[in-house]
Scaffold this motif. Structure first.
Motif, short mmCIF file in Angstrom:
data_model
loop_
_atom_site.label_atom_id
_atom_site.label_comp_id
_atom_site.label_asym_id
_atom_site.label_seq_id
_atom_site.Cartn_x
_atom_site.Cartn_y
_atom_site.Cartn_z
N ARG A 1 7.44 8.01 3.05
CA ARG A 1 8.02 8.63 1.85
C ARG A 1 8.34 10.10 2.14
O ARG A 1 9.39 10.60 1.77
CB ARG A 1 7.06 8.53 0.67
N ASP B 1 0.84 -1.20 0.00
CA ASP B 1 0.00 0.00 0.00
C ASP B 1 0.88 1.25 0.00
O ASP B 1 1.29 1.72 1.06
CB ASP B 1 -0.92 -0.02 1.22
N GLU B 2 1.15 1.77 -1.19
CA GLU B 2 2.01 2.96 -1.29
C GLU B 2 1.37 4.17 -0.61
O GLU B 2 2.04 4.97 0.02
CB GLU B 2 2.30 3.27 -2.76
N GLU B 3 0.05 4.28 -0.71
CA GLU B 3 -0.67 5.40 -0.07
C GLU B 3 -0.55 5.31 1.45
O GLU B 3 -0.39 6.32 2.13
CB GLU B 3 -2.15 5.39 -0.50
N GLY B 4 -0.59 4.10 1.99
CA GLY B 4 -0.48 3.91 3.44
C GLY B 4 0.91 4.21 3.97
O GLY B 4 1.09 4.45 5.17
N CYS B 5 1.90 4.18 3.09
CA CYS B 5 3.29 4.45 3.49
C CYS B 5 3.71 5.87 3.11
O CYS B 5 4.90 6.19 3.11
CB CYS B 5 4.22 3.43 2.84
N LYS B 6 2.73 6.71 2.78
CA LYS B 6 3.01 8.07 2.30
C LYS B 6 3.82 8.87 3.32
O LYS B 6 4.72 9.63 2.95
CB LYS B 6 1.69 8.77 2.00
N ASN B 7 3.52 8.70 4.61
CA ASN B 7 4.26 9.47 5.62
C ASN B 7 5.73 9.06 5.66
O ASN B 7 6.60 9.89 5.88
CB ASN B 7 3.61 9.33 7.00
#
Length: 113
Positions: free
Chosen positions: A84, A76-82
């Motif tokens: 990034r 989940d790239e969106e879930g790991c946004k923080n």
């Protein structure tokens, strides 16, 4: 409040600088409001005791790969946004852009997500 060096205060509250400077509320567009909100919410990475020197290259590399590990483990790239955000806040832009391109080309030397 005698030693206060922050933004101008009026009755103990921060004043609206536009109103103080121009004598009225200045209209801003929705796009400008969104940009101001993004800027207000930008955060940088916290101090990491594993990297005590001023040279933060290793910290940058680690943060970038920690983000990739999150993406790999969760999908989940969106879930790991923080994560990034933490990486790009400490890394020079051209490094993270280069690593993004290398990941797309499957030549990135770090973690493969």
């Amino acid at each position: 409040l005698e030693d206060y060096n922050g933004p101008p205060l009026k009755n103990g509250k921060m004043t609206n600088l536009n109103k103080e400077i121009f004598g009225k509320e200045v209209e801003i567009s929705d796009e400008q409001k969104q940009t101001m909100e993004v800027i207000a919410n930008v955060k940088t990475t916290v101090r990491d005791s594993r990297f005590p020197t001023s040279n933060q290259a290793n910290n940058c590399w680690n943060r970038y790969n920690e983000w990739l590990l999150c993406v790999k483990n969760t999908g989940d790239e969106e879930g790991c946004k923080n994560m990034r955000q933490l990486a790009v806040s400490i890394c020079p832009t051209f490094w993270s852009e280069k690593w993004d391109e290398e990941r797309e080309e499957k030549t990135f030397a770090g973690l493969q997500a």
